[in-house]
Write an enzyme that holds these catalytic residues in place. Structure first.
Site, PDB file in Angstrom:
ATOM      1  N   CYS A   1       0.838  -1.203   0.000  1.00  0.00           N
ATOM      2  CA  CYS A   1       0.000   0.000   0.000  1.00  0.00           C
ATOM      3  C   CYS A   1       0.871   1.250   0.000  1.00  0.00           C
ATOM      4  O   CYS A   1       1.521   1.569   1.006  1.00  0.00           O
ATOM      5  CB  CYS A   1      -0.939  -0.018   1.213  1.00  0.00           C
TER       6      CYS A   1
ATOM      7  N   CYS B   1      -0.003   3.964   2.584  1.00  0.00           N
ATOM      8  CA  CYS B   1       0.382   3.518   3.929  1.00  0.00           C
ATOM      9  C   CYS B   1       1.823   3.924   4.243  1.00  0.00           C
ATOM     10  O   CYS B   1       2.149   4.229   5.395  1.00  0.00           O
ATOM     11  CB  CYS B   1       0.242   2.007   4.059  1.00  0.00           C
TER      12      CYS B   1
END
Length: 324
Positions: free
Chosen positions: A79, A82
């Site tokens: 991700c 993230c």
């Protein structure tokens, strides 16, 4: 989705009020037990950020949330957002110096937790306070917005649940070997604890007196003011017959005492808008001493819910229109 405004101050039903008091009591008991076992002192900055999996979730998140708010960062290695958000949250966890703990959960390795929290996409950030899960925001939000959300989280956790965070020893090594500095008890801790114990025992009159004892010396004590408003509400409804109260309130719209009792019962049941609306309508229909009695009870119920709750703000405006 932008960070959501926290509004835990609106949780006012009987179960939630007791949960808040129990959370504080459990936190104090946990600290006392840790102290007896030679622990419970300051924690290291490194321990403010932890990796959590399904096996350790109850211990590391649910149990810990009775002592300090736990912010959960759902992330994954693949991700990209993230990789921006997670380091920021880790930095803020250290900067907030024990006001919350950051729990990092890898969704690839913990699919069950992801499903239980209803995570639709990552990064997703939640908080757990006194065992209650709260969605905060999804996506890589701006730092200023995240700070605002965290500020409100720690404020509500302290004011509503008595969670003041952890003591952090900045000089401690990774093993926490440095001796922690003992934090002296506040001047009213014993009286506030007595009030909590009285509430747990159902002794609402005793809790009222304990809170009044604090306020007699410290009129601005926020915890005591909130606790007194809650204890007085619980004391008032303790002996009521709910069925009779609701019947009288419905059949006697002009009976001030019936409407006040109905509003108390509404609030304890979590029907905040109903309680406020009932009393505001009664203000419109009354005058003189009756109107003053209704207005004063409404102000007391505002104290129970919390001045920053949007329902209180709206009700204050409606009350002003009804009065003037």
């Amino acid at each position: 989705m932008q960070p959501r405004n926290m509004s835990m101050s609106g949780v006012v039903d009987l179960a939630a009020v007791k949960a808040a008091q129990e959370a504080k009591s459990k936190a104090e008991q946990a600290r006392a037990e840790a102290a007896r076992q030679g622990g419970g002192g300051a924690v290291t900055p490194a321990s403010l950020v932890i990796d959590v999996d399904e096996a350790g979730f109850e211990r590391d998140v649910l149990q810990r949330s009775t002592e300090v708010p736990v912010v959960i960062d759902f992330w994954a290695e693949w991700c990209e957002p993230c990789k921006q958000l997670s380091p920021l949250l880790e930095r803020l966890a250290v900067e907030y110096n024990g006001r919350f703990v950051l729990a990092k959960i890898d969704v690839d390795a913990n699919q069950m937790l992801m499903q239980q929290f209803g995570v639709q996409g990552i990064p997703a950030v939640f908080a757990v306070v006194a065992g209650q899960a709260l969605p905060l925001f999804q996506g890589a939000a701006a730092e200023a917005q995240i700070r605002g959300t965290l500020d409100q989280l720690v404020q509500v956790a302290e004011q509503r649940f008595g969670l003041t965070g952890l003591t952090v020893d900045a000089d401690a090594g990774p093993d926490g070997s440095s001796a922690a500095q003992e934090v002296p008890a506040g001047p009213y801790d014993a009286l506030l604890e007595a009030a909590v114990q009285a509430l747990d025992a159902g002794d609402f009159g005793g809790a009222v007196q304990a809170y009044k004892n604090v306020l007699s010396d410290d009129p601005g004590n926020t915890e005591a003011k909130l606790g007194l408003a809650q204890a007085e509400l619980l004391q008032r409804v303790q002996g009521l017959d709910p069925q009779k109260v609701r019947h009288d309130a419905a059949e006697k719209p002009g009976d001030v005492a019936a409407q006040i009792a109905g509003a108390d019962l509404d609030l304890v049941g979590g029907h905040v808008e109903d309680a406020f609306g009932r009393l505001i309508d009664t203000v419109r229909r009354t005058a003189g001493d009756d109107r003053d009695a209704v207005r004063l009870r409404l102000l007391e119920l505002f104290e129970v819910v919390g001045a920053d709750d949007p329902r209180v703000v709206a009700a204050r405006r409606a009350l002003a229109r009804a009065l003037f």
